[in-house]
Structures are given as structure tokens and as C-alpha cells.
Design an enzyme around this catalytic site. Structure first.
Site, short mmCIF file in Angstrom:
data_model
loop_
_atom_site.label_atom_id
_atom_site.label_comp_id
_atom_site.label_asym_id
_atom_site.label_seq_id
_atom_site.Cartn_x
_atom_site.Cartn_y
_atom_site.Cartn_z
N LYS A 58 108.21 -43.55 109.08
CA LYS A 58 107.35 -44.14 107.88
C LYS A 58 106.00 -44.61 108.48
O LYS A 58 104.98 -44.40 107.69
CB LYS A 58 108.15 -45.55 107.49
CG LYS A 58 109.75 -44.88 106.76
CD LYS A 58 110.17 -46.31 106.20
CE LYS A 58 111.52 -45.87 105.36
NZ LYS A 58 112.29 -47.01 104.96
N HIS A 75 135.77 -23.12 101.80
CA HIS A 75 135.34 -21.88 101.32
C HIS A 75 134.18 -21.49 102.25
O HIS A 75 133.35 -20.63 101.85
CB HIS A 75 135.05 -22.06 99.92
CG HIS A 75 136.16 -22.25 98.94
ND1 HIS A 75 136.88 -21.21 98.31
CD2 HIS A 75 136.68 -23.45 98.51
CE1 HIS A 75 137.84 -21.72 97.68
NE2 HIS A 75 137.73 -22.93 97.93
N GLU A 94 122.88 -44.06 111.82
CA GLU A 94 121.80 -45.22 112.12
C GLU A 94 122.45 -46.38 112.96
O GLU A 94 121.47 -46.90 113.51
CB GLU A 94 121.42 -45.68 110.40
CG GLU A 94 120.82 -44.79 109.71
CD GLU A 94 120.13 -45.55 108.48
OE1 GLU A 94 119.66 -46.58 108.56
OE2 GLU A 94 120.49 -44.94 107.49
O1 PA5 Z 1 119.11 -47.77 106.34
C1 PA5 Z 1 117.88 -47.42 106.36
O2 PA5 Z 1 116.98 -48.34 106.93
C2 PA5 Z 1 117.14 -46.20 105.69
O3 PA5 Z 1 118.03 -45.26 105.27
C3 PA5 Z 1 116.49 -47.00 104.36
O4 PA5 Z 1 117.45 -47.36 103.40
C4 PA5 Z 1 115.49 -45.93 103.81
O5 PA5 Z 1 114.59 -45.35 104.74
C5 PA5 Z 1 114.83 -46.12 102.55
O6 PA5 Z 1 114.28 -47.28 102.85
P1 PA5 Z 1 114.41 -48.41 101.53
O7 PA5 Z 1 116.03 -48.56 101.53
O8 PA5 Z 1 113.90 -49.57 102.09
O9 PA5 Z 1 113.90 -47.90 100.22
#
Ligand code: PA5
Length: 368
Positions: free
Chosen positions: A362, A269, A253
Site C-alpha cells: 500500500k 471437475h 494473514e
Molecule cells: O486484512 C487486511 O488488513 C487486508 O486484507 C485489508 O482488509 C485490505 O487490504 C483492504 O483494506 P481495508 O479493509 O482497510 O479496506
């Protein structure tokens, strides 16, 4: 986000220069991710305050199993807690990253529903199922639909501050869960561990931070080592496994690149056999071994032997946890990875903050 050939081909000296230039890093970090990551020790302190004021009714005690439901940056808090309490929690704890909950979830299950935004559709679905099954519940969120539902339904709600990318709110997301488990009698109080963790992270913030030069900065050196390679982050079952997953997702990310993780002893393994693929393939990889004094002695030996089998790889780096308590040891590993993922983003010339691909997915799903 792709990396241009010229980026990849830049010499080590030029790349290192980016990490030692406050101007370059400020330009590449308009969202202030370095500051947010540096502030983790303060976030943990704030989270302890929020959790201390939260109401966890006695009816939440005595469940026969515990579930943490969430996705992505809001799910990793569940992994962290599960590993921190693994050697004292007397009931099973499962982390669910899905729309559905396992069939065992019922009124004798304690379900933590975590979504930083409060609007993640899988997590909202899990919330609905937990409610239908009469589970005992706690919601952790900064707002959104989840806060509305919890308020409407009278479900205990821990409200955490808004304005963070979810993955940078790890402290806000895991601390209330751990505090709730302690207050409800599932595990011992982790206060001492938090004190130690805060001290260690404050020291690390200096040595890993942007002002610490590459020559002595472990996170910057790791970023240089991973640049142009596919990082493979190896931990073991236990706290280093949770840390390895965190590293992988932070690199995905923040640095906008591939990364994978695995854990000893299981990887011996199957995945270990893949190292027979030959140098042409293996040299595209960079291994980071996360090590902890709590690693099983046989796992320590496995790591040594496995390192010799990965000889064709581009290289292996080792990162050791710091501290006595599990909280400090786990968070010290997480912290190195968080910083390294930001420096790797800068080496690729990308802004670590936005995750446009996740936003796109999303939005597309919301339209259908
Ligand atoms: O880091 C991020 O933006 C994502 O991994 C979010 O955490 C994920 O999409 C879930 O969203 P939220 O944390 O708002 O539930």
C-alpha cells in the site's frame, strides 16, 4: 516472514507445548489477537446495535441487483452476506474486489462500499464509479477518505469502531449489510439466527480458546495438523465456500503462510485430477473439509468419494458447522478457522497481528 528449519523440525511434543503455555502464547501475541478473535460474539452484538441505529433511506429499496465492493478483510463480509441470503434474495448479488465495477451497475443497483480503513485505493475507485453511475449506495467504514467522501456526498454511512485489524472486524462489516437488506425488504430479518450464533460462539470461545488444552481443542489440533504443510481448505458452493475462503485468507494473514481454497462440486471437475501428482507432492498438503448439513446430498457423496482419491495427502480433517440457522452455521465454521490460524501463527513463531507485506504494498503504491 520465513519459518526457520528449527521451527519446522521441532517435535510434536514441543509444538504442542507452545499451544498449552499461556506465557508462550502471550509472548507471541503482543497485539492481543486471541482476545479480539474471542470477542466476535460481542462484536456481533455491538454491530447489531450500530446497524439498528443506522439510517437506510427507503430510496435504497427495490434495486434490481446488489453489489458489495471491497478488498481483503473488507470484502469477505460481502461473501458472507451473499451466501446467507442466497436462498431468499430475488435479485443477483455480486462481490467485486477491484477498481472497476461491472457495466450493469447503474441507478437501479444497490452498492455497498466497504473499507475498514476507508483508504483502500481500489475501493475508493469503485466508490467513484458507483457515484458516477448514479447507483444507490451505502458505505461501511471506520473512517478515512471513504467516510469523508460519503459525508461530503450525502451517501448513507455506517461508521464502525476504529482500532481493529480489518480482518478481525468481520462482524462490524457484514452485520450492517445484512440488517440493511432486511430493513429495505430484500430479505427476512435474521434476528433469530444472530441470537443462536451468539450463543454458539460464546460456547465455542471456551472450547477453542487459549485456556482449553490441545488434547480437547479442535482449533489447536487443526493448527498442529496444518503446521509444516500447505493447507487446502475445501468447502462447497454455499456457506462452507465462504467459510473456506475466510480460512484461507486468515491463514495467509495471521499465520503468514500459503493456503488455498476451493469448493465442491467445481473442484471435482479439475483440482481433483491434481491428486494424481503422487505422494511426493501430495504429502506437502493438508486438507480441511468444511461440512454443513445444508450441503447438497450429491456434494456430500462427492466429498466421501474425493476423500478416497486424496489418499496420498498428508491427511484430511473434517470440520462440521454447528447450529440451525445459516448465520450460526457459517460463523461457527469461521470461528474455528480464525482460532486455528492464530494457533498456527504461534507454531510458526510469528506475531499474527501485523501484515507488513500488505502495508508495504500500500505504501509503495501510494508513492507512485
Ligand atoms: O486484512 C487486511 O488488513 C487486508 O486484507 C485489508 O482488509 C485490505 O487490504 C483492504 O483494506 P481495508 O479493509 O482497510 O479496506
Amino acid at each position: 516472514m520465513t519459518t526457520s528449519t528449527s521451527d519446522v523440525e521441532r517435535s510434536d511434543v514441543e509444538r504442542k507445548a507452545v499451544l498449552d503455555s499461556a506465557e508462550d502464547m502471550a509472548r507471541l501475541d503482543p497485539g492481543g489477537m486471541l482476545k479480539i478473535v474471542s470477542d466476535l460474539p460481542q462484536q456481533i452484538r455491538d454491530a447489531l446495535g450500530i446497524a439498528g441505529r443506522a439510517d437506510f433511506p427507503a430510496s435504497l429499496a427495490g434495486a434490481r441487483c446488489i453489489v458489495s465492493a471491497g478488498l481483503g478483510g473488507s470484502a469477505i463480509g460481502g461473501d458472507v452476506v451473499r451466501e446467507l441470503v442466497a436462498d431468499e434474495l430475488k435479485v443477483p448479488m455480486v462481490v467485486v474486489r477491484d477498481y472497476d465495477l461491472p457495466a450493469f451497475v447503474d441507478r437501479d443497483t444497490l452498492v455497498f462500499v466497504s473499507s475498514y480503513s476507508g483508504n483502500t485505493e481500489e475501493t475508493l475507485s469503485a466508490y467513484g464509479i458507483a457515484r458516477e453511475r448514479g447507483a444507490r449506495m451505502v458505505c461501511i467504514t471506520s473512517g478515512g477518505r471513504l467516510a469523508e467522501l460519503a459525508t461530503r456526498d450525502g451517501v448513507p454511512l455506517v461508521t464502525i469502531p476504529q482500532g481493529f485489524p480489518p480482518r478481525t472486524a468481520l462482524g462490524y462489516l457484514f452485520v450492517p449489510m445484512l440488517v440493511a437488506l432486511a430493513r429495505l425488504g430484500y430479505v427476512r430479518d435474521a434476528a433469530e439466527g444472530f441470537e443462536e450464533a451468539e450463543l454458539i460462539l460464546r460456547d465455542l470461545a471456551v472450547v477453542l480458546g487459549p485456556e482449553s488444552p490441545t488434547s480437547v481443542n479442535q482449533a489447536k489440533r487443526l493448527a498442529l495438523a496444518m503446521h509444516g504443510k500447505i493447507p487446502l481448505i475445501y468447502g462447497s458452493s454455499g456457506i462452507t465456500g465462504a467459510a473456506a475462503l475466510r480460512w484461507k485468507t486468515q491463514i495467509n494473514e495471521n499465520s503468514k503462510t500459503h493456503a488455498f481454497w476451493n469448493a465442491f462440486p467445481e473442484l471435482n471437475h479439475n483440482e481433483t485430477v491434481g491428486w494424481g501428482a503422487g505422494e511426493d507432492i501430495s504429502k506437502a498438503l493438508r486438507v480441511v473439509l468444511l461440512k454443513d448439513k445444508g450441503d447438497h446430498p450429491r456434494v456430500q457423496r462427492r466429498m466421501e468419494i474425493t476423500a478416497t482419491l486424496m489418499g496420498g495427502a498428508a491427511g484430511i480433517d473434517e470440520v462440521y458447522s454447528l447450529g440451525r440457522s445459516k448465520v450460526a452455521r457459517l460463523l461457527s465454521l469461521v470461528y474455528v478457522g480464525d482460532f486455528a490460524s492464530l494457533y498456527l501463527a504461534f507454531l510458526y513463531g510469528v506475531d499474527p497481528k501485523p501484515v507488513k507485506v500488505i502495508d508495504y504494498l500500500k505504501n509503495e503504491l501510494a508513492r507512485s
